[in-house]
Scaffold this active site. Sequence first.
Site, mmCIF file in Angstrom:
data_model
loop_
_atom_site.group_PDB
_atom_site.id
_atom_site.type_symbol
_atom_site.label_atom_id
_atom_site.label_comp_id
_atom_site.label_asym_id
_atom_site.label_seq_id
_atom_site.Cartn_x
_atom_site.Cartn_y
_atom_site.Cartn_z
ATOM 1 N N LYS A 33 -15.989 25.867 -6.718
ATOM 2 C CA LYS A 33 -15.210 26.301 -5.547
ATOM 3 C C LYS A 33 -14.156 27.322 -5.984
ATOM 4 C CE LYS A 33 -12.095 22.327 -6.029
ATOM 5 N NZ LYS A 33 -11.808 20.956 -5.544
ATOM 6 N N ARG A 129 -5.971 11.335 1.694
ATOM 7 C CA ARG A 129 -6.075 12.736 2.096
ATOM 8 C C ARG A 129 -7.202 12.807 3.108
ATOM 9 N NH1 ARG A 129 -7.104 17.042 -2.649
ATOM 10 N NH2 ARG A 129 -9.091 15.910 -2.634
ATOM 11 N N TYR A 253 14.366 42.661 -14.784
ATOM 12 C CA TYR A 253 15.025 42.310 -13.527
ATOM 13 C C TYR A 253 16.011 41.167 -13.730
ATOM 14 C CZ TYR A 253 11.696 45.144 -10.887
ATOM 15 O OH TYR A 253 10.959 46.178 -10.380
ATOM 16 N N MET A 301 5.806 42.747 -11.561
ATOM 17 C CA MET A 301 4.522 42.796 -10.857
ATOM 18 C C MET A 301 3.387 43.265 -11.766
ATOM 19 S SD MET A 301 3.483 44.771 -7.338
ATOM 20 C CE MET A 301 4.671 43.959 -6.298
HETATM 21 C C1 LIG Z 1 -12.106 20.122 -6.671
HETATM 22 C C2 LIG Z 1 -12.763 18.798 -6.643
HETATM 23 C C3 LIG Z 1 -13.304 18.255 -7.811
HETATM 24 C C4 LIG Z 1 -13.100 18.870 -9.177
HETATM 25 O O1 LIG Z 1 -11.868 18.397 -9.679
HETATM 26 P P1 LIG Z 1 -11.368 18.748 -11.165
HETATM 27 O O2 LIG Z 1 -10.107 17.984 -11.302
HETATM 28 O O3 LIG Z 1 -11.170 20.224 -11.207
HETATM 29 O O4 LIG Z 1 -12.449 18.300 -12.075
HETATM 30 C C5 LIG Z 1 -14.003 17.070 -7.704
HETATM 31 N N1 LIG Z 1 -14.145 16.440 -6.513
HETATM 32 C C6 LIG Z 1 -13.611 16.921 -5.369
HETATM 33 C C7 LIG Z 1 -13.789 16.178 -4.112
HETATM 34 C C8 LIG Z 1 -12.898 18.109 -5.394
HETATM 35 O O5 LIG Z 1 -12.361 18.582 -4.270
#
Ligand SMILES: *Cc1c(COP(=O)(O)O)cnc(C)c1O
Length: 357
Positions: A33, A129, A253, A301
């Site tokens: 992702k 969640r 800065y 930047m």
């Molecule tokens: C992003 C995600 C993972 C991967 O988690 P990591 O800590 O990066 O290994 C696994 N399961 C779900 C449901 C996620 O959203």
Amino acid sequence: MRPAQALIDLAALRHNYQLARQCSGGKALAVVKADAYGHGAVLCAQALQAEADGFAVACIEEALELRAAGITQPILLLEGFFEASELALIDQHQLWCVVHSLWQLDAIEQARLSRPLQVWLKLDSGMHRVGLFPEQYQAAYRRLQASGKVDKIVLMSHFARADELDCPRTEEQLAVFNAARDGLQAEVSLRNSPAILGWPQVPSDWVRPGIMLYGATPFEQAQTLAAQLKPVMTLQSKIIGVRELPAGEPVGYAARFVAERPTRVGVVAMGYADGYPRHAPTGTPVAVDGQLTRIIGRVSMDMLTVDLTDLPQTGLGSRVELWGAQVLASDVAAQAQTIPYQIFCNLRRVPRLYSGQ
Ligand SMILES: *Cc1c(COP(=O)(O)O)cnc(C)c1O
């Protein structure tokens, strides 16, 4: 050409994927992702294609990008669909689908599908969640089974505190999960990276490694298995300017750094517009021509400044590693009070160069 680059080592990615499989003994969905945590989803998925059991993404747009690039393995949508209308594409592209809410279950019951779906039924075992509550779980399972729309159901949940190796919460969540699924004959999926590396007692028909694939540790402390990960990304650039300042002169800065001694300052072509964290303070590690030194002053930047006082052999054109094998992304992240996940996802503007295909 501006020398800022991210080198992506796909052989290291494969090494880390295999480590996830070995640690768990189960099948592993490579989590790609968010553009593979900034590493490039298509190229990472292609590099893993021959060995991966499947992939996981956050949304259908990410899944379709992989399908368009010729990825034919299973792809799991980690939040399922956001609107019922996505079910047509899920059906067409044979995507696997998390169900975390009752409205999604309703939509599946009402959908017209050309073939049965594979559903990962998510339990809220204590992270609070998404996911069905324990008291809804068995009924939801039975509704899916009775819907005629589903051929396989995987039982899943997600841990909130698996990165805290002394914390009892992971065992508590596991107990909630085991009670909720009592009697259901189905594969399970619980472990993300910290659970894969740190919680071997958790069942693992399917694991979901994300950050560990990219070679960064999810833990704050040293951990044996995490030490076997190979960093995939090297963020590098060059020194584009050098100046000698007397003690007492400020740099950058807000004069966040004032030379405490005569100081040789190197200017690096890298800034927060590339995704380098603006909050990395003076003292954040960096390597110049293979030698460790520190960031000084505020990150701007497009540039940042480093201390070359004790590295007299370095100068204009010296190679700078912002993170990689020598300077761990997790250490830079800790200095900036964030996590490697975020600094990887923030990467932008720098060209990515791939090796190890
Ligand atoms: C992003 C995600 C993972 C991967 O988690 P990591 O800590 O990066 O290994 C696994 N399961 C779900 C449901 C996620 O959203």
